[in-house]
Design a protein around this motif. Structure first.
Motif, short mmCIF file in Angstrom:
data_model
loop_
_atom_site.label_atom_id
_atom_site.label_comp_id
_atom_site.label_asym_id
_atom_site.label_seq_id
_atom_site.Cartn_x
_atom_site.Cartn_y
_atom_site.Cartn_z
N UNK A 18 0.80 -1.23 0.00
CA UNK A 18 0.00 0.00 0.00
C UNK A 18 0.84 1.29 0.00
N UNK A 19 2.04 1.26 0.52
CA UNK A 19 2.88 2.46 0.57
C UNK A 19 3.75 2.64 -0.67
N UNK A 20 3.76 1.66 -1.54
CA UNK A 20 4.65 1.69 -2.69
C UNK A 20 4.44 2.93 -3.55
N UNK A 21 3.20 3.26 -3.86
CA UNK A 21 2.92 4.43 -4.70
C UNK A 21 3.36 5.73 -4.03
N UNK A 22 3.13 5.84 -2.72
CA UNK A 22 3.53 7.04 -1.99
C UNK A 22 5.04 7.21 -1.96
N UNK A 23 5.75 6.12 -1.71
CA UNK A 23 7.22 6.18 -1.69
C UNK A 23 7.75 6.54 -3.07
N UNK A 24 7.17 5.97 -4.10
CA UNK A 24 7.60 6.27 -5.47
C UNK A 24 7.38 7.75 -5.79
N UNK A 25 6.20 8.27 -5.48
CA UNK A 25 5.89 9.67 -5.78
C UNK A 25 6.79 10.61 -4.98
N UNK A 26 7.00 10.31 -3.72
CA UNK A 26 7.85 11.16 -2.88
C UNK A 26 9.29 11.15 -3.35
N UNK A 27 9.83 9.98 -3.66
CA UNK A 27 11.22 9.91 -4.10
C UNK A 27 11.40 10.56 -5.47
N UNK A 28 10.41 10.44 -6.33
CA UNK A 28 10.49 11.09 -7.65
C UNK A 28 10.49 12.61 -7.50
N UNK A 29 9.66 13.11 -6.61
CA UNK A 29 9.63 14.55 -6.35
C UNK A 29 10.93 15.05 -5.76
#
Length: 68
Positions: A18-29
């Motif tokens: 469930x946190x995968x998308x949030x971690x991806x978006x945060x690290x990309x930003x």
């Protein structure tokens, strides 16, 4: 970011993604932000050194007489 990543790792061991998308978006930003900050710093250094420009793989100073 570190805490978020650690929590995601724990969740993934249990099969929870469930946190995968949030971690991806945060690290990309963060990657975009740090690239922008580094680029601005490099540009400032370039200007402080007389505004040298790159041409044909060789640095030449805008004031003339650069290295060849």
């Amino acid at each position: 970011m570190v805490g978020l990543n650690e929590q995601m790792q724990k969740n993934m061991q249990g099969g929870d993604l469930s946190l995968l998308a949030e971690v991806h978006a945060t690290s990309s930003g963060l990657k975009a932000l740090t690239t922008w900050i580094a680029s601005a710093g490099i540009e400032e250094c370039r200007r402080c050194c007389g505004g040298c420009v790159r041409g044909r793989g060789v640095e030449r100073c805008a004031a003339g007489g650069g290295r060849r």
